[in-house]
Design a protein around this motif. Sequence first.
Motif, PDB file in Angstrom:
ATOM      1  N   PHE A  35       0.811  -1.217   0.000  1.00  0.00           N
ATOM      2  CA  PHE A  35       0.000   0.000   0.000  1.00  0.00           C
ATOM      3  C   PHE A  35       0.842   1.263   0.000  1.00  0.00           C
ATOM      4  N   VAL A  36       2.027   1.208   0.559  1.00  0.00           N
ATOM      5  CA  VAL A  36       2.919   2.361   0.439  1.00  0.00           C
ATOM      6  C   VAL A  36       3.233   2.593  -1.038  1.00  0.00           C
TER       7      VAL A  36
ATOM      8  N   ALA B 284       0.244   4.075  -2.625  1.00  0.00           N
ATOM      9  CA  ALA B 284       0.045   5.464  -2.195  1.00  0.00           C
ATOM     10  C   ALA B 284       1.005   6.398  -2.915  1.00  0.00           C
ATOM     11  N   LEU B 285       2.229   5.901  -3.172  1.00  0.00           N
ATOM     12  CA  LEU B 285       3.230   6.787  -3.761  1.00  0.00           C
ATOM     13  C   LEU B 285       3.178   6.841  -5.283  1.00  0.00           C
ATOM     14  N   TRP B 286       2.567   5.847  -5.881  1.00  0.00           N
ATOM     15  CA  TRP B 286       2.590   5.713  -7.343  1.00  0.00           C
ATOM     16  C   TRP B 286       2.167   7.004  -8.072  1.00  0.00           C
ATOM     17  N   PRO B 287       0.942   7.519  -7.839  1.00  0.00           N
ATOM     18  CA  PRO B 287       0.576   8.755  -8.552  1.00  0.00           C
ATOM     19  C   PRO B 287       1.400   9.959  -8.111  1.00  0.00           C
ATOM     20  N   VAL B 288       1.855   9.924  -6.840  1.00  0.00           N
ATOM     21  CA  VAL B 288       2.610  11.079  -6.346  1.00  0.00           C
ATOM     22  C   VAL B 288       3.948  11.181  -7.071  1.00  0.00           C
TER      23      VAL B 288
ATOM     24  N   ASP C 221       4.392  10.608 -10.100  1.00  0.00           N
ATOM     25  CA  ASP C 221       4.064  11.339 -11.322  1.00  0.00           C
ATOM     26  C   ASP C 221       4.101  12.846 -11.085  1.00  0.00           C
ATOM     27  N   VAL C 222       3.534  13.253  -9.954  1.00  0.00           N
ATOM     28  CA  VAL C 222       3.509  14.684  -9.648  1.00  0.00           C
ATOM     29  C   VAL C 222       4.939  15.189  -9.481  1.00  0.00           C
TER      30      VAL C 222
ATOM     31  N   ALA D 194       2.389  21.448 -10.100  1.00  0.00           N
ATOM     32  CA  ALA D 194       2.854  20.234  -9.433  1.00  0.00           C
ATOM     33  C   ALA D 194       3.814  20.578  -8.302  1.00  0.00           C
TER      34      ALA D 194
ATOM     35  N   LEU E  85       3.172  19.774  -4.219  1.00  0.00           N
ATOM     36  CA  LEU E  85       4.042  18.994  -3.348  1.00  0.00           C
ATOM     37  C   LEU E  85       4.448  19.813  -2.123  1.00  0.00           C
TER      38      LEU E  85
ATOM     39  N   MET F 123      -2.705   8.563 -15.758  1.00  0.00           N
ATOM     40  CA  MET F 123      -2.243   7.181 -15.623  1.00  0.00           C
ATOM     41  C   MET F 123      -3.133   6.201 -16.382  1.00  0.00           C
TER      42      MET F 123
ATOM     43  N   TRP G 144      -8.331   5.358  -3.802  1.00  0.00           N
ATOM     44  CA  TRP G 144      -6.970   5.758  -3.445  1.00  0.00           C
ATOM     45  C   TRP G 144      -6.988   7.020  -2.575  1.00  0.00           C
TER      46      TRP G 144
END
Lengths: 281, 724
Positions: free
Chosen positions: A23-24, A27-31, A33-34, A249, A253, B550, B596
């Motif tokens: 899950f970490v 959770a980080l996957w789209p972030v 991208d940012v 972006a 952040l 995505m 998500w």
Amino acid sequence: MPSPSQRDPLYLKLLRHAVLLLFVAIALWPVMDVVSISLRPGNQLRTTQWRLIPEGATFESYAALFRDHPFLRWVWNSLVVSAAVTVTGVALASLSGYAFSRCRFVGRRALMLAVLTTQMFPATMLLLPLYVMIAWLGLLDTYLGLVAFYVSTALPFCVWQMKGFYDTIPPALEEAARMDGCSQWQAFYRVVLPLAAPGLVITALFSFLSAWSEYLVAAQVLQNEEMFTLPLGLKSFQASMSTQWGLYAAASLLVSVPVVVVFLVLSRYLVSGMTLGSVKE
Amino acid sequence: MRPGDAEVLEARIAAFEQQHPRVRVRSLYKETEELRSGLESAVLVGRGPDVVFGPSDVIGVYHTIGALRDLAEFFTAEELADFDPRAVVSLPAKESPDRDNLLMLGDRFGNHLALVYDRRRVPSAPKSTDELVALAEANTIDADSDGRPERYGLVWNYREPFFAVPFLTGYGAWVFADKREDGRPVPTLDTPESVAAYRFVSGLREKGLLPRSADYEGAASLFLEGKVAMLIDGDWSWQKYASAPGIDAAVAPLPVVSETGLPMAPMVAPRGYSLTVASAGAGRDAGVDLIRFLINEDSQRIALEEQRTVPSRLSVRAEARELNDPILTASLAQLEVGRLMPTDVELRVIWDSMRPHYQSLMAGRMTPEQAAAAMQAEAVSNIQRLLVPVAKDWSALPVKVMGVASLAALAIAAVWVAVRVTRDFSRNRLAYLFVAPSVALIFATVLFPLAYNIVLSFSNMSLSRFHDWEVVGVGNYADIFFGRQSGAFWGVLGKTIAWTVINVFFHVTLGVMLALALNGPIRGKPIYRLLLVIPWAVPAYITALTWRGMFDAEFGSASQLATAVNRWLPGFLQLPEVWLTEPGPAFAACIIANVWLGFPFMMIVALGGLQGIPQELYEAATIDRASRWQQFWNITVPMLRPVMLPAVTLGAVWTFNNLNIVWLVSNGGEPSDKTHILVSYVYKAVFNLYQYGYGAALSMVIFGMLLGFSMLFLSRTRATEGVT
């Protein structure tokens, strides 16, 4: 399920780590991208190149944020508003949640339901009348109008949440305190409130975040650029077909940093909030 | 505005303030749609800016709601003689249609599309569509012959019908008939000419010359990465392409359609200044001075020199021709053949009626004939909805009587409650003191908007009755359940329920699961906990758009992951590989993004709840040899319940009403309006067709349903009861 006093067998430990790691990653996957967008030169939202650090990576967007835009000013404005909302929200919710949990007064049930009812209305439909009302009251371009509205939208959840937490605290504890000569207020303040610390943390986080990221109402109330909160500032990077994605972006952040800090500070209480057992001893 | 335009405008405003030391100009930037809704509400309360700047296509709307002041008394004909007549926008006066109101003075032209091409692939721009197709074929290259070309010949944003207009005009079609009926434009979306245009574009797709999906950002990125030889894009973007590294971009007018000999003509629109009704006295005079200053020769010349803006003054435009700037030259040439964008309010309906069917056409779900027919039918009925307010019927009087009666009932109830509370007050003084501030604040901000909305839901407030609306009865409610669109309503309701149930289920199960995994001693707990709240901490707007990216068929990591996973899955379990252009997968993409976004919140609530469970319970259970599973069901679940219940109830309510995520991930209901939930459906009704009354009624229906659900859920779970 797992309790601190039991030692977990190895397979359970591994399972827990596996679930958390998965899950970490999610959770980080789209972030990621940012992060990549914020470092990309030339303002691109999409790319077919799969790199966290894009070709020709640059911190230009971050630099431009501080150099060409009143970013710190927006941060400050948002901090002021969110802090006011958090303090007011937590104070009011901890009081009324307690009354709803412990006191059987007239209209208690009806009020609790009525409070919940206010959340059921689609917010977008309230904007027009809300603007009319705020204009009548002369609260356009003031933080008072904004804070009042944010607190009142965050409160229903906070009140119910606090009530839920108080419900898990045995009334016997207060009765004991009353026997020892405490007033009702003292019993609440000295005995019950500390035990509800995790609830207060959730209430605080929730109030803070709902004020921190709110855009629609802020756009109605605030017209003066000097007073813009962060979401309004961020939104000014956006135009229908020429959005400054890099700035957007990078700002998104940076905006998350204070949230993470607030969470770090508060999560101490979320986890090590005194357990009932330790009080009883 | 294009990048840099705002700075030039700010500098000119500063120059104006220097000339007029007693005037202070406060400028505020708003995106076009927000300017529109902001101005609408400002007009309702009689406040707002003195001057607005924007494109001409919304002038019809502003004028219809009475937001603009006639400029004719301030500007003489001689003063405007130098202007391109298309930049001087007039519409018939509202009260006397035989007289025109001068509503906007344009200082520039823009918004026109042209062909951007990469000179490395296309040495000189095509002059005809035959050449265009030949160049596109030559540049569509599938080196590894996997059926997915690495490079394409041509791309444009084929989600937005605005980008289809040059094809229509090239085939001799136009959105409105030449002749108006009763002074109103008539849509002509289903003509042999427009069908021919749609056949041409869908032919390009069938030949495999276009990427599978391209929204605006996607098309731009493909071109910037050198993966497309030619792109159709607007004047706001050309400078960006020309200065981009790695490609060699140039701009040329769009080609001539070989079959018809007509040039592909984009829509062109002036941008300019209007005076609002909020301006009065000194503010109005200063506003007029400001407009005069911003449209004068100096201002236009500076904008030309610094931003290569196409000036509206013919004298300055002559100077523009002499600059010999290649992009500006192409822009001026394209402007010559462009067709002026109509300012009628009906244009908005045209876009909204074209969009879903155009998307279906470009996804291969509709033939050109079907798409054109569907667009026309929808445009005709939506124009009717836009212009004709709900009729007053027999129920207007009963509704008013009921309104007065319920007010009276409320007053009596209030007195009765006040009496009972006064009696109870001395017994529960602390409780009342604790509760009063919260309750007062909550209701102070909600009661007025709610009451206002109830009244609106029985009214005919709409574009043409924006100020002078009246209570007309239950027409809006009847429309929802029995009207022409009631079929759509039930479909959307079903989707909304599915959306809510699936989302809340995953929020809660994932949240509780992670909280349990985090609870108790585990190495690295603070780091896990911190990383897991990140979806909550980063602003949802940007992450929602990231999720959209995505799932993009050309770029997206999620759709590539799905493709990779499919190799390991048996045939009947295959994941979709094209997400956003297919109705089912697009809705699934919205749900995934929202799950998500939402699980960290439930995780935090559950973590807090777990802290409150006394350890002795587990210790006693262990002594009694209860298994972990039994401990979970008999201790953890019941003890978590009071803490989770409000979060679950409100989570369901919020999810039901969550406009943002669906709107952002599906880009306003794409594809073809198949991904709406009730709130986005209301939003669209209100903000696209100005049906304030209908929207208000629909939100009352939503309110009623949520109220019913919550009462049932709460009474089943006895959530208002305490521990006692």
